[in-house]
Design an enzyme around this catalytic site. Structure first.
Site, mmCIF file in Angstrom:
data_model
loop_
_atom_site.group_PDB
_atom_site.id
_atom_site.type_symbol
_atom_site.label_atom_id
_atom_site.label_comp_id
_atom_site.label_asym_id
_atom_site.label_seq_id
_atom_site.Cartn_x
_atom_site.Cartn_y
_atom_site.Cartn_z
ATOM 1 C CG PHE A 1 -0.248 0.297 -0.066
ATOM 2 C CD1 PHE A 1 -0.313 0.158 1.310
ATOM 3 C CD2 PHE A 1 0.273 -0.743 -0.822
ATOM 4 C CE1 PHE A 1 0.139 -1.012 1.926
ATOM 5 C CE2 PHE A 1 0.721 -1.910 -0.217
ATOM 6 C CZ PHE A 1 0.652 -2.037 1.153
ATOM 7 C CE LYS B 1 2.313 5.070 3.067
ATOM 8 N NZ LYS B 1 1.306 3.986 2.949
ATOM 9 N NE ARG C 1 7.756 -9.361 1.229
ATOM 10 C CZ ARG C 1 7.313 -8.652 2.257
ATOM 11 N NH1 ARG C 1 7.797 -7.451 2.490
ATOM 12 N NH2 ARG C 1 6.370 -9.119 3.048
ATOM 13 C CG ASP D 1 1.187 3.278 7.328
ATOM 14 O OD1 ASP D 1 1.024 4.381 6.793
ATOM 15 O OD2 ASP D 1 0.325 2.377 7.286
ATOM 16 C CG ASP E 1 4.217 -7.130 1.417
ATOM 17 O OD1 ASP E 1 4.585 -6.319 2.290
ATOM 18 O OD2 ASP E 1 3.271 -7.914 1.579
ATOM 19 C CG ASP F 1 8.946 -1.990 5.543
ATOM 20 O OD1 ASP F 1 8.610 -1.569 6.671
ATOM 21 O OD2 ASP F 1 8.284 -2.851 4.930
#
Ligand code: IMP
Ligand code: MG
Length: 180
Positions: free
Chosen positions: A152, A131, A165, A103, A159, A100
């Site tokens: 975020f 990110k 989600r 990070d 989620d 997904d």
């Protein structure tokens, strides 16, 4: 109408579909005629995976992995645990890990290293979001949907404490949601 906890929509469902078309076309071209094992990282990548695979023109197999790098909350623990491993050998296969978001990069760095030890023919990463500002590990995605700022995000699989989600868009939550 927006969900009551959402501050703003960052990426719309429509933009996601358009970008997914482009990524699928790239993958179809890059792997021309070669079979691909698409590995979905549960649970956040489920919606991206489902939309992406049906747009790729290649012989595709599915597999699934579940990892945990987060407890509840907003930041990575840096520790990666395999909750569910893929179900078969990957030796000699073209593997694409579908995630997904990248990070800190710790999760994918760990996963890629782990799967590489099993001697796939090739291994690449497709991630809906990136990110880059938050990166700690030395890792890059091969197919990236969108770069996002250091905020975020939830929705389209992502989620916050297992909620949101199912939202169709990628969204930013209202700050008071985190304060609860
Ligand atoms: P990393 O190991 O720090 O790259 O974290 C990867 C995982 O953290 C992703 O697979 C997500 O499950 C979660 N994550 C990181 N950033 C976000 C975010 O903005 N929203 C929701 N989940 C996130
Ligand atoms: Mg997650």
């Amino acid at each position: 109408m927006l969900h009551k906890d959402i501050k703003k929509v960052l990426i719309t469902a429509e933009e996601i579909q358009k970008r997914t078309d482009e990524i699928a076309a790239r993958i179809s071209k890059d792997y021309e005629g070669e079979p691909i094992l698409m590995v979905c990282i549960l649970r956040g990548a489920v919606l991206f995976f489902a939309d992406l695979v049906r747009k790729i023109n290649a012989e595709i197999n599915f597999d699934f992995m579940a990892v945990s790098s987060y407890g509840a909350g907003l930041s990575s623990s840096g520790e990666v645990r395999i909750m569910k491993d893929i179900s078969g050998p990957i030796q000699g296969k073209n593997v694409i890990i579908v995630e997904d978001i990248i990070d800190s990069g710790n999760t994918l760095c760990y996963l890629k290293r782990l799967l590489k030890q099993r001697h796939p023919k090739s291994i690449r990463i497709a991630a809906l979001l990136d990110k880059p500002e938050r990166r700690e590990a030395d890792i890059e995605g091969d197919y990236i949907g969108f770069k996002v700022p250091n905020e975020f995000v939830v929705g389209y699989g992502l989620d916050y404490n297992e909620k949101y989600r199912n939202l169709p868009d990628v969204c930013v939550l209202k700050p008071e949601v985190y304060e609860k």
